[in-house]
Design an enzyme around this catalytic site. Structure first.
Site, PDB file in Angstrom:
ATOM      1  N   HIS A   1      -7.287   0.717  -6.421  1.00 24.17           N
ATOM      2  CA  HIS A   1      -7.500  -0.151  -5.255  1.00 24.17           C
ATOM      3  C   HIS A   1      -8.150  -1.457  -5.756  1.00 24.17           C
ATOM      4  O   HIS A   1      -9.313  -1.744  -5.460  1.00 24.17           O
ATOM      5  CB  HIS A   1      -8.390   0.571  -4.233  1.00 24.17           C
ATOM      6  CG  HIS A   1      -8.368  -0.023  -2.860  1.00 24.17           C
ATOM      7  ND1 HIS A   1      -7.581  -1.117  -2.529  1.00 24.17           N
ATOM      8  CD2 HIS A   1      -9.039   0.320  -1.719  1.00 24.17           C
ATOM      9  CE1 HIS A   1      -7.777  -1.405  -1.245  1.00 24.17           C
ATOM     10  NE2 HIS A   1      -8.652  -0.569  -0.735  1.00 24.17           N
TER      11      HIS A   1
ATOM     12  N   GLN B   1     -10.059  -4.063  -3.519  1.00 28.21           N
ATOM     13  CA  GLN B   1     -11.357  -3.583  -3.033  1.00 28.21           C
ATOM     14  C   GLN B   1     -12.473  -3.905  -4.029  1.00 28.21           C
ATOM     15  O   GLN B   1     -13.517  -4.434  -3.661  1.00 28.21           O
ATOM     16  CB  GLN B   1     -11.287  -2.060  -2.810  1.00 28.21           C
ATOM     17  CG  GLN B   1     -12.560  -1.475  -2.269  1.00 28.21           C
ATOM     18  CD  GLN B   1     -12.855  -1.967  -0.859  1.00 28.21           C
ATOM     19  OE1 GLN B   1     -12.004  -1.874   0.004  1.00 28.21           O
ATOM     20  NE2 GLN B   1     -14.052  -2.494  -0.626  1.00 28.21           N
TER      21      GLN B   1
ATOM     22  N   ARG C   1     -13.332  -8.999   1.505  1.00 33.92           N
ATOM     23  CA  ARG C   1     -11.918  -8.728   1.239  1.00 33.92           C
ATOM     24  C   ARG C   1     -11.106  -9.975   1.599  1.00 33.92           C
ATOM     25  O   ARG C   1     -10.182 -10.361   0.882  1.00 33.92           O
ATOM     26  CB  ARG C   1     -11.421  -7.531   2.092  1.00 33.92           C
ATOM     27  CG  ARG C   1     -12.045  -6.184   1.751  1.00 33.92           C
ATOM     28  CD  ARG C   1     -11.574  -5.637   0.425  1.00 33.92           C
ATOM     29  NE  ARG C   1     -10.135  -5.527   0.329  1.00 33.92           N
ATOM     30  CZ  ARG C   1      -9.390  -4.535   0.853  1.00 33.92           C
ATOM     31  NH1 ARG C   1      -9.976  -3.522   1.475  1.00 33.92           N
ATOM     32  NH2 ARG C   1      -8.072  -4.522   0.699  1.00 33.92           N
TER      33      ARG C   1
ATOM     34  N   ASP D   1     -17.278   7.043  -1.689  1.00 29.24           N
ATOM     35  CA  ASP D   1     -16.073   6.908  -0.865  1.00 29.24           C
ATOM     36  C   ASP D   1     -15.822   8.264  -0.212  1.00 29.24           C
ATOM     37  O   ASP D   1     -16.468   9.260  -0.558  1.00 29.24           O
ATOM     38  CB  ASP D   1     -14.901   6.470  -1.774  1.00 29.24           C
ATOM     39  CG  ASP D   1     -13.618   6.140  -1.013  1.00 29.24           C
ATOM     40  OD1 ASP D   1     -13.659   6.031   0.226  1.00 29.24           O
ATOM     41  OD2 ASP D   1     -12.563   5.992  -1.677  1.00 29.24           O
TER      42      ASP D   1
ATOM     43  N   ARG E   1       0.882  -1.177   0.000  1.00 37.11           N
ATOM     44  CA  ARG E   1       0.000   0.000   0.000  1.00 37.11           C
ATOM     45  C   ARG E   1       0.909   1.213   0.000  1.00 37.11           C
ATOM     46  O   ARG E   1       1.697   1.414   0.934  1.00 37.11           O
ATOM     47  CB  ARG E   1      -0.919   0.000   1.225  1.00 37.11           C
ATOM     48  CG  ARG E   1      -1.615   1.334   1.433  1.00 37.11           C
ATOM     49  CD  ARG E   1      -2.730   1.289   2.434  1.00 37.11           C
ATOM     50  NE  ARG E   1      -3.870   0.563   1.898  1.00 37.11           N
ATOM     51  CZ  ARG E   1      -5.093   0.582   2.440  1.00 37.11           C
ATOM     52  NH1 ARG E   1      -5.324   1.290   3.521  1.00 37.11           N
ATOM     53  NH2 ARG E   1      -6.085  -0.101   1.894  1.00 37.11           N
TER      54      ARG E   1
ATOM     55  N   CYS F   1     -16.322   1.342   0.496  1.00 36.44           N
ATOM     56  CA  CYS F   1     -15.129   0.541   0.812  1.00 36.44           C
ATOM     57  C   CYS F   1     -14.741   0.644   2.288  1.00 36.44           C
ATOM     58  O   CYS F   1     -14.054  -0.231   2.805  1.00 36.44           O
ATOM     59  CB  CYS F   1     -13.970   0.954  -0.075  1.00 36.44           C
ATOM     60  SG  CYS F   1     -13.459   2.667   0.134  1.00 36.44           S
TER      61      CYS F   1
END
Ligand code: CP
Ligand code: NVA
Length: 305
Positions: free
Chosen positions: A132, A135, A289, A221, A105, A261
């Protein structure tokens, strides 16, 4: 032995590979729910490198690797040489000689690409400024669990054209669905940054209510992503009309789902009534996830089993 394969952006997997990973995620989830041990990655080591904060990504990768019989090591910028200027290329050489798979990340996508180019083992994008992919893999798996195939469906993206938005746009091309995007002026989608093949799988709407109209899935988001904190005040003003609330959900399809998310800010990008309401599947989304990333690691390390 699987040929070296990375997952740096969503379209690194084609339709056939994604369908396979979803099928495996379903099976692996079932084993887990029935307390059945499944250790295909015994003796394998995952290294996780975090240059930004995380709850879900760290937990799902670390728990997931342990549940597959392997182990996971957590590194962050603060306590490793990564924060002291060791070149990414050198770090990749060393880390990939001591592990079987790496998750990163970080900030710019370029960093993870440079790492992957110097890695002897698969590299997974755990979020960059641009994408991402893990996700959206979990989100689409969640959609399929609740509603069946996403092909031909409409996803409404309300808010910032950030890493999560870009990944939805890529996913729409791979899995053949449509995204209706509404961002405030000045925060528009940049197809080049999203690395799209074309512009036939998304449509832009000035008014977020128009984007939500008839959508099968409404998603959003945070207004300010990690790394953009300096813009927070300005964004709070610019995004004020881009909140997913009950009124917006009421113009979507009757059985529309809501996804986020997480982490979420109730009263900013989403109202409490929506995220805590009946159409919201955010907890399934977070849980998935774990299952989808287990399937992904199995695929990148073992190929089709
Ligand atoms: N959605 C997500 O990636 O959450 P974390 O930032 O907690 O990992
Ligand atoms: N767009 C958000 C997602 C967090 C999981 C961020 O990058 O901060």
């Amino acid at each position: 032995m699987m040929a070296l394969k990375h997952f740096l952006q969503f379209n690194d997997l084609n339709l056939d590979e994604l369908e396979y990973v979803f099928e495996r995620a379903h099976w692996i989830k079932n084993q887990f729910k029935n307390y059945k041990q499944y250790w295909p990655l015994q003796d394998r080591t995952l290294v996780m490198i975090f240059e930004k904060a995380s709850t879900r990504t760290r937990l799902s990768f670390e728990a997931g690797m342990q549940q597959l019989g392997g182990s996971a090591i957590y590194l962050n910028t603060r306590d490793s040489q990564l924060g002291r200027g060791e070149p990414v290329e050198d770090a990749a050489q060393v880390i990939s000689r001591m592990s079987d798979i790496v998750m990163i990340r970080t900030f710019e996508q370029e960093i993870i690409e440079r790492f992957a180019a110097n890695s002897r083992v698969p590299v997974i994008n755990g979020l960059t400024n641009e994408y991402h992919p893990c996700q959206i893999m979990a989100d689409i798996f969640t959609y399929i669990e609740h509603r069946g195939s996403i092909k031909g469906k409409t996803v409404a993206w309300i808010g910032d054209s950030n890493n999560v938005c870009n990944t939805w746009l890529q996913a729409a091309e791979v899995l053949d669905f449509n995204v209706h995007v509404s961002t405030p002026p000045g925060y528009e989608v940049e197809p080049e940054r999203a690395n799209l093949y074309g512009n036939d799988h998304f449509e832009v709407f000035a008014d977020p209510m128009d984007a939500a109209k008839g959508a099968d899935l409404v998603t959003t988001d945070v207004w300010t992503s990690m790394g953009f904190e300096a813009e927070n005040e300005e964004r709070m003003r610019d995004f004020a009309d881009w909140q997913v609330d009950a009124e917006m959900m009421s113009v979507a399809a009757k059985d529309a789902l809501f996804m986020h998310c997480l982490p979420a800010h109730r009263g900013e990008e989403v109202s409490a009534a929506v995220i805590d309401g009946k159409q919201s599947v955010v907890w399934d989304e977070a849980e998935n996830r774990l299952h989808t990333q287990k399937a992904l690691m199995e695929y990148l390390l073992l190929g089709k089993v």
